[in-house]
Scaffold this active site. Structure first.
Site, PDB file in Angstrom:
ATOM      1  N   PRO A 322       2.297  53.732 -55.439  1.00  0.00           N
ATOM      2  CA  PRO A 322       2.703  53.127 -56.717  1.00  0.00           C
ATOM      3  C   PRO A 322       2.746  51.613 -56.574  1.00  0.00           C
ATOM      4  CG  PRO A 322       4.588  54.127 -55.605  1.00  0.00           C
ATOM      5  CD  PRO A 322       3.382  54.474 -54.792  1.00  0.00           C
ATOM      6  N   CYS A 407      12.111  48.867 -52.476  1.00  0.00           N
ATOM      7  CA  CYS A 407      11.570  47.713 -53.189  1.00  0.00           C
ATOM      8  C   CYS A 407      12.261  46.432 -52.718  1.00  0.00           C
ATOM      9  CB  CYS A 407      11.755  47.880 -54.696  1.00  0.00           C
ATOM     10  SG  CYS A 407      11.150  46.476 -55.658  1.00  0.00           S
ATOM     11  N   ARG A 535      -2.158  47.959 -50.670  1.00  0.00           N
ATOM     12  CA  ARG A 535      -2.947  46.745 -50.883  1.00  0.00           C
ATOM     13  C   ARG A 535      -4.414  46.925 -50.509  1.00  0.00           C
ATOM     14  NH1 ARG A 535      -0.353  42.114 -47.652  1.00  0.00           N
ATOM     15  NH2 ARG A 535       0.208  43.853 -46.305  1.00  0.00           N
TER      16      ARG A 535
END
Length: 669
Positions: A322, A407, A535
């Site tokens: 995600p 996060c 990434r």
């Protein structure tokens, strides 16, 4: 179509002294410095600068104008009041057509008539409307008209006559799943949505409202005192170790989920209350044990065991992470086309979902091609997370729900969510236990190695996370403090996977950029179920094909440009073919291009494959288009967008939202 390199791209400074310095080093020296070893014949000469020129490689992430002229002016920062005033002016603008009038082409079709706050002047709108784009409308067909009507940027390609007088023209039903129902949204706005399962589970665990878990904070958790953290961590770790012998203190009517209603010897957990009721004549003394249990005044939610849940076998599956901002539905469709097996929506904040924010609910949308799809949510406390889980479970089509506890973004951490939970294992326990106890679909958790660099702690919690109710655990091999600097610690990920129970799917995350990286990590961690790709997919989405076919794909510029074309087509289907949809598609295309320029074609490298932490020097491609795609200038990214979506509006500006520091830290070289 020949594309000459722009002046902006020519004058971009190459990292580490430019292509000139890179050409004087051997490939081994460049790799040691984390610089991509591009073949000398493709390197640009170092740029000539005046003494007052201060632009450099890091300027791309700054607030600059992106009008294509490369002016580099600082973008004006506006106050909230200014932005609000501009929004009101935009609503009254002639460009803001009434949607009903736009669909039908009939001024009288708007139910609000003269009271409508949007524009009804079709002639004026058409006179100032931007020129149509090349291509065909993604919505118009023989059976149904385009729902955007006159506002569609492909108006000239519509098969039906535009000015349709039918009052029954309906917006095309979206092919996407998990659209927010308007009635549900209104109920959320008014606070009328009930959460019976969540409330019962929270009460069962003694977490009603989460008040017991909410510590007072000044909102500055980035400035945590190190000594206090050490002391608190020690206390919390002891509380985890001794949790079974020293359970949380509960009131008479609050019952632990693991011992709800019945103790180990089979007696009623609130037998004292039952005996009092017998004495008072409320229950007959000859009532059987089942009747005594049914008389207990505790709301019970049956605790689902992991073996009773619908499980997902992640082993060997290619999992697209995600990704905030860039991991939108059109991008996920691109990755599905290249072989991604598992996809997950962008992180959605629990509080925003519970408030019915349409922009947050849009992150939960699913395309039919996503056959194994999950949503990721993020919250600070058991009550908000559990209610969100019940809300999503009841109203969305998903295969699993992921809770983000890793996060690193400041605005998330300062609210006590994301990586902040890594400093609060007891709250982690409360969140996972409460959320997993009310759904039968898998609940997964994503974490980092720890909060502070050098203080990894997840290895001691892996078994506990499974016992609390998670069916899969994703471990990003960096701490919160590291963000994306340094390479991921796969030795530590391997240690965590070795500590995990056999039934728990452990997923590694970090620095997968080729099939060689994938093979290395999977062999290094034999107990790992799979490795998440983040990434690496942003920079080259064909990575999934490379892994499945076990090859290095020397993709040419034309093939890469076709991928961008597909993204634009998917974006127009997702965000709309009117002017707003076109510019939204352009914005997310530019955000994506701020990653794709980091890819160095295989044929240009002295050492293959490229590593994720390599900084690309300034180089020429094998053709003009490849050279343009290699530019780190925002002006050149805008030029690519104009090749796909037409000219940008007057005064258009762009600055990448994400400013990764992975290429700027000395630790990488």
């Amino acid at each position: 179509m020949a594309i000459a390199a722009t002046a902006a791209s020519v004058e971009v400074a190459a990292v580490e002294g430019g292509g000139g310095e890179a050409s004087h080093r051997s490939p081994e020296e460049l790799v040691a410095k984390a610089i991509a070893p591009v073949k000398p014949q493709y390197l640009r000469p170092p740029p000539v600068r005046s003494s007052g020129d201060s632009t450099g490689d890091g300027d791309v992430g700054k607030e600059k104008t992106g009008d294509g002229a490369g002016s580099g002016l600082v973008k004006e920062k506006k106050s909230k009041r200014q932005l609000k005033r501009e929004r009101k002016q935009q609503v009254k603008s002639v460009t803001n057509m009434c949607t009903e009038v736009a669909r039908t082409g009939n001024v009288d079709s708007c139910p609000f008539g003269s009271k409508c706050r949007f524009n009804h002047d079709l002639e004026t709108y058409l006179a100032q409307k931007p020129a149509d784009l090349e291509g065909t409308c993604p919505f118009d067909s023989e059976e149904k008209a385009c729902p955007y009507g006159v506002t569609c940027r492909f108006l000239g390609t519509h098969k039906q006559n535009l000015i349709i007088q039918s009052q029954d023209l309906q917006r095309r039903k979206s092919h996407e799943i998990n659209n927010l129902d308007k009635d549900l949204q209104k109920s959320l706005w008014k606070g009328k949505v009930k959460f019976p399962k969540a409330d019962a589970q929270l009460k069962l665990l003694g977490l009603k409202g989460g008040k017991k878990e909410r510590l007072e904070t000044d909102g500055k958790q980035d400035e945590i005192n190190d000594e206090s953290v050490k002391e608190r961590d020690k206390v919390e770790e002891e509380s985890i170790t001794d949790d079974e012998s020293r359970p949380l203190k509960k009131s008479k009517n609050e019952v632990d989920a693991e011992g709800a209603h019945e103790t180990s010897n089979g007696t009623c957990c609130v037998e004292e209350d039952c005996e009092n009721e017998i004495a008072e004549g409320k229950i007959e003394n000859n009532s059987p044990k089942d009747a005594l249990k049914s008389s207990c005044k505790v709301d019970i939610v049956p605790k689902l065991q992991l073996r009773e849940k619908k499980l997902i076998d992640f082993r060997g599956k290619l999992y697209l992470a995600p990704l905030t901002t860039v991991g939108n539905l059109p991008f996920r469709r691109i990755c599905k086309g290249f072989g991604a097996d598992v996809t997950c929506g962008e992180m959605a904040m629990c509080t925003n979902l519970l408030q019915g924010q349409a922009s947050e609910w849009a992150l939960l949308r699913r395309h039919p091609s996503e056959d194994l799809f999950g949503v990721q949510i993020c919250g600070s406390y058991p009550d908000t997370v559990t209610r969100t889980v019940e809300l999503v479970d009841s109203n969305c089509s998903v295969d699993f729900i992921d809770i983000n506890m890793g996060c690193p973004i400041d605005v998330v951490v300062n609210r006590g969510a994301g990586s902040a939970l890594l400093t609060k294992p007891m709250r982690m326990k409360s969140v996972i236990r409460a959320a997993s106890g009310i759904i039968d679909r898998p609940l997964t958790v994503k974490v980092r190695t720890g909060y502070f660099e050098g203080r990894n702690r997840i290895d001691s919690l892996v078994a506990d996370i499974y016992n609390w109710g998670a069916s899969a655990l994703t471990i990003h091999g960096r701490s919160r403090q590291q963000r994306y600097s340094k390479l991921a610690d796969w030795d530590y990920i391997s240690k965590c996977s070795n500590n995990a129970p056999e039934e728990l799917n452990v997923i590694g995350n970090g620095d997968v950029f080729s099939y060689c990286d994938w093979n290395k990590h999977m062999s290094q961690c034999p107990k790992l179920s799979t490795s998440m790709i983040a990434r690496g997919a942003l920079i080259k989405p064909w990575l999934f094909t490379e892994i499945k076919e076990q090859r290095h794909w020397d993709i040419n510029s034309g093939e890469r440009f076709n991928i961008l074309k597909d993204f634009v087509r998917f974006g127009l289907e997702h965000w709309g073919s009117d002017n707003k949809g076109v510019e939204t598609t352009r914005h997310f295309l530019l955000e994506w291009l701020s990653y794709t320029y980091r890819y160095v074609p295989i044929g240009l490298l002295d050492v293959v494959p490229q590593r994720l932490n390599w900084r690309p020097p300034s180089y020429y491609g094998r053709d003009d288009l490849e050279t343009l795609m290699a530019s780190d200038s925002a002006a050149d990214w805008i030029r690519i967008s104009e090749m796909l979506l037409g000219k940008v509006p007057e005064g258009f500006t762009f600055a990448p939202k994400h400013k990764s520091n992975a290429y700027d830290r000395a630790e990488n070289g």
